[in-house]
Enzyme design. Structure first.
Site, PDB file in Angstrom:
ATOM      1  N   ASP A  40      46.687  36.710  29.078  1.00  0.00           N
ATOM      2  CA  ASP A  40      47.166  37.830  29.912  1.00  0.00           C
ATOM      3  C   ASP A  40      48.249  37.342  30.879  1.00  0.00           C
ATOM      4  O   ASP A  40      48.415  37.908  31.950  1.00  0.00           O
ATOM      5  CB  ASP A  40      45.997  38.478  30.661  1.00  0.00           C
ATOM      6  CG  ASP A  40      45.386  37.539  31.699  1.00  0.00           C
ATOM      7  OD1 ASP A  40      45.617  36.314  31.605  1.00  0.00           O
ATOM      8  OD2 ASP A  40      44.693  38.032  32.606  1.00  0.00           O
TER       9      ASP A  40
HETATM   10  P1  GH3 Z   1      42.086  36.763  36.952  1.00  0.00           P
HETATM   11  O1  GH3 Z   1      42.177  37.993  37.774  1.00  0.00           O
HETATM   12  O2  GH3 Z   1      41.658  35.579  37.760  1.00  0.00           O
HETATM   13  O3  GH3 Z   1      43.339  36.500  36.183  1.00  0.00           O
HETATM   14  O4  GH3 Z   1      40.900  36.997  35.902  1.00  0.00           O
HETATM   15  P2  GH3 Z   1      40.994  37.308  34.371  1.00  0.00           P
HETATM   16  O5  GH3 Z   1      39.737  37.955  33.928  1.00  0.00           O
HETATM   17  O6  GH3 Z   1      42.226  38.020  34.024  1.00  0.00           O
HETATM   18  O7  GH3 Z   1      40.979  35.844  33.834  1.00  0.00           O
HETATM   19  P3  GH3 Z   1      41.973  35.164  32.882  1.00  0.00           P
HETATM   20  O8  GH3 Z   1      43.356  35.544  33.237  1.00  0.00           O
HETATM   21  O9  GH3 Z   1      41.646  33.719  32.886  1.00  0.00           O
HETATM   22  O10 GH3 Z   1      41.514  35.773  31.498  1.00  0.00           O
HETATM   23  C1  GH3 Z   1      42.331  36.022  30.463  1.00  0.00           C
HETATM   24  C2  GH3 Z   1      41.461  36.595  29.341  1.00  0.00           C
HETATM   25  O11 GH3 Z   1      42.304  37.152  28.347  1.00  0.00           O
HETATM   26  C3  GH3 Z   1      40.633  35.562  28.640  1.00  0.00           C
HETATM   27  C4  GH3 Z   1      40.746  35.907  27.161  1.00  0.00           C
HETATM   28  O12 GH3 Z   1      39.473  36.223  26.642  1.00  0.00           O
HETATM   29  C5  GH3 Z   1      41.591  37.137  27.123  1.00  0.00           C
HETATM   30  N1  GH3 Z   1      42.574  37.131  26.075  1.00  0.00           N
HETATM   31  C6  GH3 Z   1      43.449  36.145  25.785  1.00  0.00           C
HETATM   32  N2  GH3 Z   1      44.262  36.528  24.770  1.00  0.00           N
HETATM   33  C7  GH3 Z   1      43.891  37.779  24.414  1.00  0.00           C
HETATM   34  C8  GH3 Z   1      44.369  38.712  23.427  1.00  0.00           C
HETATM   35  O13 GH3 Z   1      45.314  38.460  22.664  1.00  0.00           O
HETATM   36  N3  GH3 Z   1      43.738  39.923  23.353  1.00  0.00           N
HETATM   37  C9  GH3 Z   1      42.706  40.250  24.185  1.00  0.00           C
HETATM   38  N4  GH3 Z   1      42.155  41.443  24.049  1.00  0.00           N
HETATM   39  N5  GH3 Z   1      42.228  39.376  25.094  1.00  0.00           N
HETATM   40  C10 GH3 Z   1      42.819  38.173  25.229  1.00  0.00           C
HETATM   41 MG    MG Z   2      44.147  37.321  34.423  1.00  0.00          MG
END
Ligand code: GH3
Ligand code: MG
Length: 323
Positions: A224
């Site tokens: 993200d």
């Molecule tokens: P923060 O506010 O601290 O950023 O918390 P957060 O929950 O956003 O935490 P973080 O940025 O670490 O989490 C990113 C999440 O995005 C973890 C992963 O499971 C998810 N993710 C990563 N790539 C993809 C994707 O392509 N699709 C989806 N649906 N989820 C994804």
């Molecule tokens: Mg995040």
């Protein structure tokens, strides 16, 4: 292993190869185009299996249809063939009979005839490689873009960052880098499912792109995390304005399975030259600025400030919530 039986009589093959009728049959049957050009540049034989390439009457007519940026490379290849007496290949764009640009690949082969010395003719064997080029372009695009959002990926972003930095240095101007991280994105996946998470990432990319101008770049770094590159800004206030516009656009309501949701984003901001004069320094400092926003409650932007200490996180200030 047993020797393969000889199936041909060398004398018959020699006389076959000497027959111009045999060669004419072969040339007319192959799926490529063939020209034979004499030392003065006159086309003395043309046989094209590609109706869209056509059969040019002379070398000038042929060159007129070659893309102007590729003409020099064709002339260079011809000169090289004459100089070395060996075959050479070149690729170029060619305007078809229907006015489309084709990609062609031609191999020029020096050929001599009878007792004439120094191979006075060049046989030009041409293939239509338009489809292959399209596939190569698609592969290149895949290597530099994120398949989910269609945005440039980390690799392309890093190339552009280096280029923008070099240009800003040459101009003596400023450029800005924004680092975006969706707040509490995991919660979208956990409560609405991974597909809804993907839908939001696509929507997020569109909203961010809607906030920047042509020439600026939005890229997905992974998960993200996204970046926005503003290759030319007059002051940090310009970059802050864009950050605020993105924060507003992202927080507009969105819908998933009939549920109205609102999601927020945190943004770190750095400006060259104030916050670093290398890509590594800018990336390190923008990450720090983002860390500061996350620590201070999210849903906001922060211009890098080396003196700023991390605030206490307020988990209720932002994230994704149903409305
Ligand atoms: P923060 O506010 O601290 O950023 O918390 P957060 O929950 O956003 O935490 P973080 O940025 O670490 O989490 C990113 C999440 O995005 C973890 C992963 O499971 C998810 N993710 C990563 N790539 C993809 C994707 O392509 N699709 C989806 N649906 N989820 C994804
Ligand atoms: Mg995040």
């Amino acid at each position: 292993m047993e020797d393969m039986p000889r199936r041909h009589n060398p004398t018959t093959v020699d006389s076959l190869l000497e027959s111009s009728e045999v060669w004419r049959c072969i040339l007319q049957a192959v799926s490529d185009s063939i020209l034979i050009v004499d030392g003065g540049g006159q086309i003395c034989y043309a046989c094209s299996q590609h109706p869209e390439i056509g059969e040019p009457a002379d070398l000038k007519q042929f060159l007129d249809r070659v893309h102007e940026q590729d003409r020099r490379s064709i002339s260079r290849t011809f000169r090289r063939i004459k100089r070395t007496g060996t075959p050479h290949t070149t690729q170029y764009r060619y305007r078809s009979d229907t006015d489309d640009w084709l990609w062609l690949e031609s191999t020029g082969i020096p050929v001599s005839c009878g007792d004439e010395p120094n191979a006075p003719y060049i046989a030009v064997w041409t293939k239509d490689i338009t489809e292959r080029k399209k596939d190569e372009d698609a592969l290149r695009a895949m290597a530099f873009h994120d398949p989910l959002t269609g945005l440039p990926n980390r690799r392309l972003f890093k190339e552009h960052l280096q280029q923008s930095l070099a240009q800003a240095k040459r101009r003596g101007g400023q450029m800005a880098l924004l680092y975006l991280d969706i707040d509490d994105f995991k919660q979208i996946n956990d409560t609405l499912g991974h597909e809804a998470g993907d839908d939001f990432l696509r929507l997020f990319a569109m909203r961010v792109k809607g906030c920047i101008r042509e020439g600026d770049m939005a890229a997905r770094m992974g998960g993200d995390e996204f970046t926005v590159l503003l290759p030319s800004v007059f002051s940090s206030a310009n970059a802050e304005k864009v950050a605020m516009r993105i924060i507003d656009a992202v927080s507009a309501p969105w819908e998933s399975h009939g549920r109205q949701m609102r999601t927020t984003v945190s943004v770190g901001v750095v400006v060259y030259p104030d916050h670093g004069d290398t890509a590594a320094a800018l990336l390190r400092n923008v990450d720090m600025a983002l860390y500061q926003v996350k620590g201070a409650g999210r849903n906001h932007f922060q211009l890098y400030d080396p003196h700023l200490s991390m605030g206490e996180a307020d988990p209720f200030l932002s994230a994704t919530f149903e409305i």
